[in-house]
Write an enzyme that holds these catalytic residues in place. Structure first.
Site, PDB file in Angstrom:
ATOM      1  CG  HIS A 184      -6.115  32.220  13.803  1.00 24.62           C
ATOM      2  ND1 HIS A 184      -6.761  32.441  13.190  1.00 24.62           N
ATOM      3  CD2 HIS A 184      -4.828  32.994  13.891  1.00 24.62           C
ATOM      4  CE1 HIS A 184      -5.939  33.946  12.893  1.00 24.62           C
ATOM      5  NE2 HIS A 184      -4.780  33.604  12.974  1.00 24.62           N
ATOM      6  CG  ASP A 239      -4.678  39.117  14.159  1.00 28.19           C
ATOM      7  OD1 ASP A 239      -2.799  39.045  15.362  1.00 28.19           O
ATOM      8  OD2 ASP A 239      -3.727  38.281  13.638  1.00 28.19           O
ATOM      9  CG  HIS A 298      -3.759  36.638  10.170  1.00 27.24           C
ATOM     10  ND1 HIS A 298      -2.431  37.342  11.313  1.00 27.24           N
ATOM     11  CD2 HIS A 298      -3.380  36.279   9.245  1.00 27.24           C
ATOM     12  CE1 HIS A 298      -1.706  36.723  10.212  1.00 27.24           C
ATOM     13  NE2 HIS A 298      -1.667  36.483   9.080  1.00 27.24           N
ATOM     14  CG  ASP A 357      -1.056  40.701  13.419  1.00 29.36           C
ATOM     15  OD1 ASP A 357      -1.701  41.119  13.176  1.00 29.36           O
ATOM     16  OD2 ASP A 357      -0.856  38.882  13.004  1.00 29.36           O
ATOM     17  CE1 TYR A 387       3.115  36.182  15.031  1.00 28.19           C
ATOM     18  CE2 TYR A 387       2.021  37.814  13.469  1.00 28.19           C
ATOM     19  CZ  TYR A 387       1.702  36.846  14.726  1.00 28.19           C
ATOM     20  OH  TYR A 387       1.096  36.305  14.566  1.00 28.19           O
TER      21      TYR A 387
HETATM   22  C1  SP5 Z   1      -2.262  35.056  16.152  1.00 27.72           C
HETATM   23  C2  SP5 Z   1      -1.791  35.543  14.502  1.00 27.72           C
HETATM   24  O1  SP5 Z   1      -1.098  36.525  13.764  1.00 27.72           O
HETATM   25  N1  SP5 Z   1      -1.395  34.022  13.790  1.00 27.72           N
HETATM   26  C3  SP5 Z   1      -1.426  34.646  12.381  1.00 27.72           C
HETATM   27  C4  SP5 Z   1      -1.077  32.692  11.660  1.00 27.72           C
HETATM   28  C5  SP5 Z   1      -1.040  32.666  10.243  1.00 27.72           C
HETATM   29  N2  SP5 Z   1       0.551  32.583   9.727  1.00 27.72           N
HETATM   30  C6  SP5 Z   1      -0.511  32.406   8.175  1.00 27.72           C
HETATM   31  C7  SP5 Z   1       1.535  31.929   8.031  1.00 27.72           C
HETATM   32  C8  SP5 Z   1       1.541  31.500   6.724  1.00 27.72           C
HETATM   33  C9  SP5 Z   1       3.160  30.989   6.240  1.00 27.72           C
HETATM   34  N3  SP5 Z   1       3.787  32.214   6.316  1.00 27.72           N
HETATM   35  C10 SP5 Z   1       4.720  32.469   5.634  1.00 27.72           C
HETATM   36  C11 SP5 Z   1       6.139  31.971   6.390  1.00 27.72           C
HETATM   37  C12 SP5 Z   1       7.642  32.500   4.941  1.00 27.72           C
HETATM   38  N4  SP5 Z   1       8.295  32.159   5.318  1.00 27.72           N
HETATM   39 ZN    ZN Z   2      -2.572  37.369  13.005  1.00 31.04          ZN
END
Ligand code: SP5
Ligand code: ZN
Length: 390
Positions: A205, A241, A243, A331, A369
Site C-alpha cells: 500500500h 493479497d 487488498h 488475507d 492476519y
Molecule cells: C497489507 C494489508 O493487508 N493491509 C491491509 C490494510 C487494510 N486494512 C483495512 C482495515 C479496515 C478496518 N479494519 C477493521 C478492523 C475492525 N476491528
Molecule cells: Zn491485505
C-alpha cells in the site's frame, strides 16, 4: 449501499493465541522430504520491533491485526516445513530511493524521535504517531506543499490514513523488511529459482511518497526494481493479497518494464483501499496495458479467484517475463478477519503452482492476519511455488 468494513460478523472473543514458539530442529514427525526443503527464507529479527499497538479506525483506537506474532508464527511454520532461514543482508538507501521519494524515507526514519522529543508521549500521552491533518489536493488547492513546523502537523504529510501508526522500533523493522526483500531479490538475481522474504511490516500500500494501509516502504516494489537493476528486462508483480496494492500500482503505473497484476476484493463493493484497484486502471503513457486489476466480489472462493489468477498469468506469459515478484498476502483466506474472500489452503497451493510456472520468483510477505492458519497458508503457497517451477 456500500459497507464501511467487513460485512461478515466480527470475530467473537479475544484473538486466538499464537502457537507456542518452537525453533527446535525438525523431529521424527517431519516428513522425509520436507515441503520447503532448500527454499531460502530471508528474515531479520528487527522486523519484530514494529509494534503499532493498534490502529485508529473510524476515530477509535482498536486492537490492530498487523502484530509481531504474525512473523513469529510464520517463521515457526516455515522452519518446521524445512525452509532454510537466512539473514537479511543490509543494503544502502539507493535501492529504496529508486522507488520512493527521499522525503518519505527521511520522514519515516526520523518522525518517531521527533515525536518523542516533542513531548507527545510524556506530556500528552500520545504513545504513537497518529496524523490528524492531511494535505489533500482539496486542502492545498494548488498552493505549494509546506513542511509544517509542528511534528503533529507534519505527521499527515506523508501518510494517507489513521491506521498506520509509528512507534519506537518501527523504523528499524521497516528498514529490515526492505533489506529482506532486497536480499531475496539478490538470491534470485544470482540464479536461485525461488526465494521468500518474511517482510514485516508489509509494503504494497506504500506509494512513492506516502504510507498507509499498515505499509511504510514498498518491499515488493523495492524487490522488483532491484531485479530490473540486476538485469531482468521484464519483471511482473503478481499481487494475491486480498487488498489492491495501490502503492505498487502507482509506482509502476507509467512503466512498461514492470507489469503489475492484482486480484483483490472489489473496492467498488466498499473495501480498502477504496480509491484504487478498479478494472479500468490499465496504466498510462508507456505503461499503458502493463497494469491489470481484477476486482472480485465479496465471497469469491477458489474457483473465481484462481480463474482470475489465470488471466494475470496469461498476461505475463503473453508479455514475456524474466523474473516475477509475488506480493504474497494470505488475507484472502476464508478464516481471515480482514477480507470477505473465501480462498482455501488448497487454493493458495494452486496459486503457487501457477505463479511458479512463470519463471524465477521472489515472494514477498504482505498481509494475512488469522494467526492460527497463517503459517499453513504461506507454507502451502510456497510449496505450490516449488512444485510449479518444475
Ligand atoms: C497489507 C494489508 O493487508 N493491509 C491491509 C490494510 C487494510 N486494512 C483495512 C482495515 C479496515 C478496518 N479494519 C477493521 C478492523 C475492525 N476491528
Ligand atoms: Zn491485505
Amino acid at each position: 449501499m456500500t459497507n464501511p468494513g467487513p460485512a461478515h460478523p466480527a470475530p467473537t472473543g479475544p484473538t486466538p493465541a499464537s502457537p507456542a514458539p518452537t525453533r527446535t530442529a525438525p523431529t521424527d514427525a517431519t516428513p522425509a522430504t520436507p515441503a520447503l526443503a532448500g527454499l531460502p527464507v530471508v528474515w531479520n529479527e528487527d522486523c519484530l520491533r514494529h509494534e503499532p499497538a493498534g490502529e485508529v479506525w473510524l476515530g477509535v483506537w482498536e486492537t490492530g491485526t498487523e502484530v509481531p506474532e504474525r512473523a513469529t508464527v510464520l517463521l515457526d511454520a516455515l522452519t518446521a516445513a524445512g525452509a532454510a532461514v537466512t539473514g537479511a543482508r543490509p543494503h544502502g538507501n539507493d535501492a529504496l530511493l529508486a522507488v520512493h521519494d527521499a522525503d518519505l524515507v527521511e520522514h519515516l526514519a526520523t518522525v518517531w524521535s521527533q515525536w518523542e522529543a516533542g513531548g507527545y508521549v510524556r506530556e500528552h500521552g500520545r504513545t504513537r504517531v497518529v496524523p490528524y491533518v492531511f494535505p489533500t489536493p482539496g486542502l492545498l488547492g494548488g498552493l505549494p506543499m509546506r513542511s509544517p513546523a509542528a511534528t503533529h502537523g507534519r505527521a499527515g504529510r506523508f501518510c494517507y490514513d489513521t491506521m498506520t501508526l509509528v512507534g519506537p522500533g518501527s523504523w528499524e523493522a521497516i528498514r529490515a523488511a526492505a533489506d529482506a526483500a532486497l536480499t531475496a531479490a539478490g538470491l534470485v538475481a544470482a540464479g536461485t529459482a525461488a526465494a521468500y522474504a518474511l517482510c514485516r511490516p508489509p509494503g504494497h500500500h506504500a506509494t512513492r511518497a506516502a504510507y498507509g494501509g499498515s505499509c511504510y516502504l514498498n518491499n515488493a516494489a523495492v524487490a522488483a526494481q532491484s531485479l530490473r537493476r540486476s538485469g531482468a528486462e521484464r519483471v511482473a508483480v503478481i499481487d494475491i493479497d486480498a487488498h489492491h496494492g495501490n502503492g505498487t500500482q502507482a509506482i509502476f503505473y507509467d512503466r512498461p518494464d514492470v507489469y503489475y497484476g492484482s486480484l483483490h476484493v472489489d473496492p467498488g463493493a466498499g473495501w480498502f483501499p477504496h480509491y484504487a484497484g478498479y478494472a479500468d486502471e490499465r496504466g498510462t503513457g508507456a505503461g499503458a496495458g502493463a497494469n491489470r486489476n481484477l476486482p472480485l466480489a465479496p465471497g469469491t472462493g477458489d474457483d473465481g479467484w484462481l480463474e482470475a489468477l489465470g488471466v494475470l498469468c496469461a498476461d505475463v506469459r503473453h508479455r514475456g517475463v524474466d523474473a516475477v515478484v509475488v506480493s504474497l498476502g494470505v488475507d484472502a483466506a476464508a478464516a481471515d478477519p480482514e477480507s470477505p474472500l473465501q480462498v482455501s489452503a488448497d487454493g493458495y497451493a494452486r496459486a503457487g503452482e501457477l505463479i511458479g510456472a512463470l519463471g524465477p520468483v521472489v515472494a514477498i510477505q504482505e498481509g494475512g492476519y488469522d494467526l492460527p492458519s497463517l503459517g499453513g497458508l504461506v507454507v502451502a503457497t510456497l510449496g505450490g511455488l516449488l512444485a510449479g517451477r518444475t
